[in-house]
Each structure stands twice: as C-alpha cells, then as structure tokens.
Enzyme design. Sequence first.
Site, PDB file in Angstrom:
ATOM      1  N   VAL A   1      11.940  38.095  -1.208  1.00  0.00           N
ATOM      2  CA  VAL A   1      10.557  38.055  -1.463  1.00  0.00           C
ATOM      3  C   VAL A   1      10.080  37.789  -3.125  1.00  0.00           C
ATOM      4  CG1 VAL A   1       8.121  38.759  -1.138  1.00  0.00           C
ATOM      5  CG2 VAL A   1      10.199  39.283   0.368  1.00  0.00           C
ATOM      6  N   HIS A   2      10.630  36.563  -3.499  1.00  0.00           N
ATOM      7  CA  HIS A   2      10.422  36.089  -4.860  1.00  0.00           C
ATOM      8  C   HIS A   2       8.899  35.572  -4.841  1.00  0.00           C
ATOM      9  CE1 HIS A   2      11.115  31.580  -4.003  1.00  0.00           C
ATOM     10  NE2 HIS A   2      11.236  32.276  -3.032  1.00  0.00           N
TER      11      HIS A   2
END
Lengths: 87, 141
Positions: free
Chosen positions: A14-15
């Site tokens: 989850v960048h």
Amino acid sequence: MPERNVTVTNELGVHARAAAAFAQLSSRFECEIFVSCRGMEVDGKSIMGVMMLTAPMGAELTIRTEGEDDHDAVEQLAALVENSFGE
Amino acid sequence: MIGLVVVGHGDFPVALLKAAESVLAGVTQMRAIGLEPGRVPGTLSAEIGRAVDEVDSGEGVIIMTDMMGGTPTNAALAMLYRKGVEVGTGVNLPMLLKVPFIKGKTSKEAANFLVEYGRRNLSQPSEMLEAMKPEKSGKKD
C-alpha cells in the site's frame, strides 16, 4: 457493520498511489470507513492515514464500514485491494 | 472544488505538482508557478493572478507558497485583496494530496485546515517505529 479481510497482492504494497486510490474510492461513500493492519486502524478516506499502515505485499487488511452505503463500500474497497489497486 | 495555485522558488512548485499528479488520479484545478532567478517580481504577480482565474470555479482559491518572506509569498500576498483568495505558506506533498478531499469550506477555512494538516504530517519516523515496537517477550518487572 460489514467487515472484510483482504490480502494485499501488489508488489509495492500500500504505497502512495495505492493509498490515494483507496482514499479516493472511500470518499465516494457516505459511510465511515476504517482500515486496519497489524493492529493499527486508520480512516480509509485519508491518503496519509492509509499510507501510515505501511502494509507490504502479503499483509492482511481489515476493512470495516459503518453507515448507509456500508455494504457497497466494503465490497468495492475489498475488490480494489484484491485487484492490486488497479496496478 | 477549491482551486489551488502553488508558488515557490525555482522548479520546486512545478515538480511538487507533478509529484501530486503521479500519486493522485484526476488532479485538476491546480497550477504551479516557479520563480526563476532574475525574474521581475511584477510579472510574477500577474502570472499568479492569471492562474487564480484559471482554477477558480467559484468555490475559492488557495495560494500555497514555499516559505514566508520570500518573493513568491510576497507576490501571492498581493492577491489577498481578491474575494475568495487565501494564502498559506510551507507547502508540502501531503497538503496537495488533501486538496481534492476538501469540501464545504471557504478558502480561508480550507487554507487554515491545510496548513494545520501539512504541519501534522511532518514526522520523524524513527520515533514512530520505536513506539510501534512490540513488547519484548518474557516478563517485565
């Protein structure tokens, strides 16, 4: 209060872009959206909040929604994560 | 949506907006203006004025600048006479990413919120990581 567990499948986890996609989709719903990972829970409508989870590939997210359109929200958000945030 | 104009020294504003666009889909109503060395400040104000017109959809415009006291901020402050325009300083990426999510606020309220939001998103990760460390196994006294 619907709740779903989903596994992060994209390589980068989850960048920033993934968190932004999650928060943007969340913001289309009226209900409250919470997402948690490893015991930390944040507001699903907040990019910085979702990014703070620092969830890597393989991590399990719990999406919890509460409000009028909560079923739709949890389904669509779970699908987004399962589809690797569209990446 | 509230409009945003980012103004600062050199390439910083343009690069910052580009960074925001690479993270967030559908960034609209945002413009960036960089002050190159040797530029006449008067022309900068005119350019900011044009950018404000472009991003204003009637819900107000925030001009975010890099730092208080610099020429970009001084030029931006000249826009305060315009109705619905507010200025904030110390722009950062979290602030830009928050803008499309702001709803139902005047430009003054939104700028206030954004500055506070930008401040809140400064951090020293080592301290946070220390706090997140799981308790060591075994009994503690």
